[in-house]
Write an enzyme that holds these catalytic residues in place. Structure first.
Site: not given
Ligand code: FPP
Length: 269
Positions: A49, A52, A94, A97-98
């Protein structure tokens, strides 16, 4: 009696603080050595997490945080493998996330697919098997096929198993499991009274994977966000304020070292 208990607790917490300070002072290599000298958690699960926020703090678009997050994921796969973690589960996308802006979702899909595909040579070299848990049928077909190629390509690898939770939701996983068990009951293959925890576990996406020993969450949020709800009943938690792009091998080993100092009671005394 109260006073005695209080003073024992105070001594314990002072000792814990001293241990934490000692561990905080160690570098990645020293922590890795320490971690390797004790039983390593077989299964580490991570809620990545803060991508962003990492980007926003720097005035970058959110996707820049996700790109940086990919670099961290690569480091963590290498670091976990280096100390003998057997299963590493990363929460990549998740079912919730959509609801993110459409362009972020579509860029994330492409980024995840490209990342997985470009990692194939290293996964092969490290003998790492990639698996996906989640409702993959809900993922755009091109992305699904791209990731499936890597899952197939690494299927025979016998080293660490890397689980990518993709279009994953813990409640959806339980619903899917209950539906599977209901079909078995309907077909007369299972008696309702005989349904056990083992039956539920074998009906989950993680059927042949041991429950996580340690769950790490970055960016300081104190929630489980619908992740592995059944499997984490007795999992130890480690929450760090580090945003995911700032997390690294040293931070992983620090979490494992803390885990190794705990007594797991599984509800006993
Ligand atoms: C978390 O930050 C972001 C995610 C869970 C999205 C996908 C993850 C990645 C791209 C990392 C690499 C993973 C793999 C398996 C290659 P957030 O967007 O929720 O952050 P925020 O809470 O600060 O908005």
């Amino acid at each position: 009696m109260r006073w005695r208990r209080g003073s024992t607790k105070a001594a314990e917490s002072e000792r814990d603080e001293r241990t934490a300070e000692r561990l905080d002072a160690l570098g990645e290599r020293e922590l890795a050595e320490l971690v390797r000298s004790q039983p390593v958690p077989a299964h580490v699960a991570i809620i990545m997490d803060g991508n962003g926020r990492w980007a926003t703090q720097r005035g970058y678009p959110r996707i820049a945080g996700h790109r940086e997050g990919v670099k961290t994921a690569r480091k963590i796969v290498r670091a976990a493998d280096a100390v003998g973690v057997r299963y590493l589960t990363l929460y990549a996308f998740s079912t919730e996330n959509w609801t993110r802006p459409e362009d972020e979702v579509s860029m994330l899909m492409t980024l995840l697919e490209h990342t997985v595909q470009s990692e194939l040579p290293e996964l092969m070299e490290r003998n790492v098997r990639l698996r996906v848990i989640g409702r993959t049928d809900g993922v755009p077909s091109g992305v699904r096929r791209g990731i499936a190629k890597v899952v197939d390509g690494t299927r025979a690898n016998t080293g660490m198993q890397l689980m990518m939770a993709f279009n994953y939701g813990g409640r959806d996983e339980l619903l899917d499991a209950f539906r599977r068990l209901a079909v078995e009951v309907r077909d007369g293959r299972l008696e309702p009274e005989a349904i056990s925890e083992k039956d539920v576990s074998r009906a989950l996406y993680t059927a042949d994977i041991p429950d996580p020993d340690l769950l790490i969450r970055t960016s300081g949020e104190m929630r489980l966000s619908n992740f592995l709800l059944w499997q984490i009943a007795y999992t130890e938690l480690w929450i760090t304020r580090d945003l995911w792009p700032d997390f690294d091998g040293r931070a992983l080993y620090r979490a494992i070292a803390d885990f190794q100092g705990r007594t797991r009671r599984f509800g006993g005394v």
